[in-house]
Scaffold this motif. Sequence first.
Motif, PDB file in Angstrom:
ATOM      1  N   GLN A   1       0.821  -1.216   0.000  1.00  0.00           N
ATOM      2  CA  GLN A   1       0.000   0.000   0.000  1.00  0.00           C
ATOM      3  C   GLN A   1       0.857   1.269   0.000  1.00  0.00           C
ATOM      4  OE1 GLN A   1      -3.371  -0.169  -0.241  1.00  0.00           O
ATOM      5  NE2 GLN A   1      -3.039  -2.362  -0.443  1.00  0.00           N
ATOM      6  N   THR A   2       2.152   1.120  -0.269  1.00  0.00           N
ATOM      7  CA  THR A   2       3.046   2.273  -0.174  1.00  0.00           C
ATOM      8  C   THR A   2       2.986   3.203  -1.379  1.00  0.00           C
ATOM      9  OG1 THR A   2       4.898   1.034  -1.121  1.00  0.00           O
ATOM     10  CG2 THR A   2       4.670   1.007   1.292  1.00  0.00           C
ATOM     11  N   HIS A   3       2.390   2.751  -2.489  1.00  0.00           N
ATOM     12  CA  HIS A   3       2.330   3.569  -3.687  1.00  0.00           C
ATOM     13  C   HIS A   3       0.930   3.551  -4.305  1.00  0.00           C
ATOM     14  CE1 HIS A   3       6.626   2.962  -3.196  1.00  0.00           C
ATOM     15  NE2 HIS A   3       6.793   4.041  -3.932  1.00  0.00           N
ATOM     16  N   SER A   4       0.562   4.648  -4.922  1.00  0.00           N
ATOM     17  CA  SER A   4      -0.728   4.782  -5.594  1.00  0.00           C
ATOM     18  C   SER A   4      -0.587   4.471  -7.075  1.00  0.00           C
ATOM     19  CB  SER A   4      -1.237   6.223  -5.464  1.00  0.00           C
ATOM     20  OG  SER A   4      -1.491   6.535  -4.134  1.00  0.00           O
TER      21      SER A   4
ATOM     22  N   PRO B   1       3.217   7.201  -7.552  1.00  0.00           N
ATOM     23  CA  PRO B   1       3.218   8.174  -6.444  1.00  0.00           C
ATOM     24  C   PRO B   1       3.287   7.459  -5.098  1.00  0.00           C
ATOM     25  CG  PRO B   1       1.439   8.624  -8.012  1.00  0.00           C
ATOM     26  CD  PRO B   1       2.028   7.296  -8.384  1.00  0.00           C
ATOM     27  N   SER B   2       4.108   7.988  -4.209  1.00  0.00           N
ATOM     28  CA  SER B   2       4.286   7.388  -2.890  1.00  0.00           C
ATOM     29  C   SER B   2       3.138   7.771  -1.969  1.00  0.00           C
ATOM     30  CB  SER B   2       5.608   7.861  -2.287  1.00  0.00           C
ATOM     31  OG  SER B   2       5.758   7.341  -0.994  1.00  0.00           O
ATOM     32  N   ASN B   3       2.696   6.802  -1.169  1.00  0.00           N
ATOM     33  CA  ASN B   3       1.660   7.054  -0.161  1.00  0.00           C
ATOM     34  C   ASN B   3       2.263   7.269   1.216  1.00  0.00           C
ATOM     35  OD1 ASN B   3      -0.453   6.760  -1.936  1.00  0.00           O
ATOM     36  ND2 ASN B   3      -0.689   4.585  -1.545  1.00  0.00           N
ATOM     37  N   THR B   4       3.569   7.152   1.314  1.00  0.00           N
ATOM     38  CA  THR B   4       4.219   7.288   2.610  1.00  0.00           C
ATOM     39  C   THR B   4       4.912   8.633   2.701  1.00  0.00           C
ATOM     40  OG1 THR B   4       6.208   6.213   1.773  1.00  0.00           O
ATOM     41  CG2 THR B   4       4.581   4.810   2.855  1.00  0.00           C
ATOM     42  N   GLU B   5       4.933   9.182   3.873  1.00  0.00           N
ATOM     43  CA  GLU B   5       5.589  10.464   4.099  1.00  0.00           C
ATOM     44  C   GLU B   5       7.082  10.222   4.221  1.00  0.00           C
ATOM     45  OE1 GLU B   5       5.607  13.644   7.651  1.00  0.00           O
ATOM     46  OE2 GLU B   5       3.634  13.021   6.960  1.00  0.00           O
TER      47      GLU B   5
ATOM     48  N   TYR C   1      -0.499   5.047 -11.049  1.00  0.00           N
ATOM     49  CA  TYR C   1      -0.059   6.149 -11.914  1.00  0.00           C
ATOM     50  C   TYR C   1      -1.168   6.407 -12.916  1.00  0.00           C
ATOM     51  CZ  TYR C   1       2.414   8.830 -15.431  1.00  0.00           C
ATOM     52  OH  TYR C   1       2.788   9.811 -16.311  1.00  0.00           O
TER      53      TYR C   1
END
Length: 140
Positions: free
Chosen positions: A102-105, A130-134, A107
Amino acid sequence: MLRSALVCMAILGISALGCQRTVVYIPQTQEMRGYVSFKDGKPVTGGVIEFRNLRDPSLRAVGNIERDGSFELKTLAADQRLQGIPPGRYEVTVAPPSEMGQTHSPYKFPKPIDILANQKEIRLEIEGFPSNTEDPASSP
């Protein structure tokens, strides 16, 4: 006599209502294979690609991305899976491989992609997922 004729017409009318059919549009598709890679030329090594028709968003074609970046599209229409894709203009997204968790959305391509009549192959490049992690380095 008139009464029995009216009763017969009512029965016929009611039975005709039960005989209505729903017409389902099944699009004409064409075979479509493709390849998706990153900007550096390396293949996207898994995930799912989805083409959603801009005129009819319920019409979509999907393909599993293989380890070499290749995919083959199948159109989902009504309750059927049809080989290929109809010509048209599509919004295209690429979901990351399951290893990314779940770390990336997904594209999403910034512009619609046109599939032309008799087109059999497509090559696509993505910038990345795109990354979902800060980023810990950007936290105060």
